[in-house]
Design an enzyme around this catalytic site. Sequence first.
Site, PDB file in Angstrom:
ATOM      1  N   ARG A   9       0.744  -1.535   0.479  1.00  0.00           N
ATOM      2  CA  ARG A   9      -0.664   0.020   0.427  1.00  0.00           C
ATOM      3  C   ARG A   9       0.864   0.822   0.022  1.00  0.00           C
ATOM      4  O   ARG A   9       2.327   0.923   0.651  1.00  0.00           O
ATOM      5  CB  ARG A   9      -0.610   0.114   1.540  1.00  0.00           C
ATOM      6  N   LYS A  79      -3.159  -8.371  10.246  1.00  0.00           N
ATOM      7  CA  LYS A  79      -4.508  -8.062  11.411  1.00  0.00           C
ATOM      8  C   LYS A  79      -4.902  -7.757  10.191  1.00  0.00           C
ATOM      9  O   LYS A  79      -6.812  -8.127  10.390  1.00  0.00           O
ATOM     10  CB  LYS A  79      -4.288  -7.449  12.654  1.00  0.00           C
ATOM     11  N   ASP A  80      -4.770  -7.286   8.471  1.00  0.00           N
ATOM     12  CA  ASP A  80      -6.021  -6.984   7.514  1.00  0.00           C
ATOM     13  C   ASP A  80      -5.572  -7.434   6.734  1.00  0.00           C
ATOM     14  O   ASP A  80      -6.663  -6.987   6.020  1.00  0.00           O
ATOM     15  CB  ASP A  80      -4.881  -5.615   6.798  1.00  0.00           C
ATOM     16  N   THR A 122     -13.317   5.965  16.915  1.00  0.00           N
ATOM     17  CA  THR A 122     -12.466   4.715  16.621  1.00  0.00           C
ATOM     18  C   THR A 122     -13.257   3.829  15.686  1.00  0.00           C
ATOM     19  O   THR A 122     -15.069   3.774  16.311  1.00  0.00           O
ATOM     20  CB  THR A 122     -12.332   3.899  17.758  1.00  0.00           C
ATOM     21  N   ARG A 126     -14.055  -3.967  17.580  1.00  0.00           N
ATOM     22  CA  ARG A 126     -13.615  -4.868  19.070  1.00  0.00           C
ATOM     23  C   ARG A 126     -12.924  -3.373  19.601  1.00  0.00           C
ATOM     24  O   ARG A 126     -13.568  -3.861  20.981  1.00  0.00           O
ATOM     25  CB  ARG A 126     -12.004  -5.239  18.550  1.00  0.00           C
ATOM     26  N   ARG A 127     -11.618  -2.428  19.416  1.00  0.00           N
ATOM     27  CA  ARG A 127     -11.940  -1.620  20.418  1.00  0.00           C
ATOM     28  C   ARG A 127     -13.379  -1.039  21.113  1.00  0.00           C
ATOM     29  O   ARG A 127     -13.387  -0.852  22.464  1.00  0.00           O
ATOM     30  CB  ARG A 127     -10.957  -0.205  20.012  1.00  0.00           C
ATOM     31  N   ARG A 144     -11.423   6.975  10.445  1.00  0.00           N
ATOM     32  CA  ARG A 144     -10.093   6.509   9.342  1.00  0.00           C
ATOM     33  C   ARG A 144      -9.296   6.865   8.970  1.00  0.00           C
ATOM     34  O   ARG A 144      -9.048   7.986   9.072  1.00  0.00           O
ATOM     35  CB  ARG A 144     -11.378   6.286   8.539  1.00  0.00           C
ATOM     36  N   ASN A 146      -4.680   6.846   7.828  1.00  0.00           N
ATOM     37  CA  ASN A 146      -3.328   6.750   8.761  1.00  0.00           C
ATOM     38  C   ASN A 146      -3.480   7.329  10.289  1.00  0.00           C
ATOM     39  O   ASN A 146      -3.954   8.596   9.884  1.00  0.00           O
ATOM     40  CB  ASN A 146      -2.330   6.772   7.534  1.00  0.00           C
ATOM     41  N   GLN A 148      -1.363   9.430  11.617  1.00  0.00           N
ATOM     42  CA  GLN A 148      -1.229  11.009  10.351  1.00  0.00           C
ATOM     43  C   GLN A 148      -2.586  11.514  10.012  1.00  0.00           C
ATOM     44  O   GLN A 148      -2.783  12.955  11.535  1.00  0.00           O
ATOM     45  CB  GLN A 148      -0.590  11.147   9.428  1.00  0.00           C
ATOM     46  N   ARG A 150      -5.854  10.322  11.570  1.00  0.00           N
ATOM     47  CA  ARG A 150      -6.281   9.914  12.712  1.00  0.00           C
ATOM     48  C   ARG A 150      -5.884  11.141  13.645  1.00  0.00           C
ATOM     49  O   ARG A 150      -6.292  11.969  14.803  1.00  0.00           O
ATOM     50  CB  ARG A 150      -6.040   8.791  13.590  1.00  0.00           C
ATOM     51  N   CYS A 234     -12.210  -9.534   9.463  1.00  0.00           N
ATOM     52  CA  CYS A 234     -12.065  -8.590  10.039  1.00  0.00           C
ATOM     53  C   CYS A 234     -12.966  -7.335  10.996  1.00  0.00           C
ATOM     54  O   CYS A 234     -12.020  -6.508  11.432  1.00  0.00           O
ATOM     55  CB  CYS A 234     -11.602  -8.118   8.792  1.00  0.00           C
TER      56      CYS A 234
END
Length: 302
Positions: A9, A79-80, A122, A126-127, A144, A146, A148, A150, A234
């Site tokens: 990516r 995890k992705d 978030t 899960r969180r 949402r 990356n 920086q 966020r 996921c």
Amino acid sequence: MKSIRIGTRNSALALWQAREVARNLQNRNYLTEIIPIVSSGDKNLNQPLYSLGITGVFTRDLDVALLNDEIDIAVHSLKDVPTQLPQNIEIITYLERDFPQDVLIRKESARNKEFHELKLATSSLRRRAFWLKNYPHAEFSDIRGNIQTRLQKLEDGDFDATILSLAGIKRMKMDIDYEMLPLMTPAASQGVIAVAGHSEKTEINEILAQINHKKTQICVEIERNFLSTLEGGCTAPIGAFAEIIENQVRFKAALCSLDGKNCIATDESFEYNETENFGEKFAKIVLENGGKELMTEIKNSY
């Protein structure tokens, strides 16, 4: 042999991960070339992940590039990566896991607030669920992008704090304050860089095997088998973390309802052997103890 084409990516963190794989290969005298590819998940930053309705949102474009022979290998945050991979694609190598934990980042104005007072940003189910288990009246906003992006949204937005993976902060060498969150069980395989390859490219796959970290592989395969058996994809509120301590594996995992009120947890220590599927074994115990009904309830909520 010609250069190994490494697909990744296009984010700063993903490029760091690709360079880490390249470094490991270059240390063994292999030539590498990094090829950035924009993923569908990166193009759509407005919708929370669970509403996109698909797994593999960050891996699909790299899968296509692999199958089309535009790249030789693809580097992912494990995890992705969905537990079900496309035909002819397999995970070949796992780099050593570094920082699996979730951490809390506050804005300055919320520095003195108690955890239960924080409004959290978030998009992770899960969180949210694990936080609600401890602080049932918490408010959330979606966020949402990356790291920086966020952090900028945290500064600009109407909320107090966000939760990020410690691995990303450490890999980007970010000088920011964070708080550890023992109440969070990490996502399965959080903190692990994985390399996917084409199953028919045996020469490249043999090269990749040279940089595999076996202990990390054992742990994340247990975690991913647990996830796969629960059919969590996921997006369900599932945490799973295995670690090897001396000659034992300790495995902690939990499945929570979306509101955090119902959590089914497991915490096991055992001696590892290659013949037993421990992730599946412990997931079946969770399913038998109410997990099956809970998974149905979660799926029906979307």
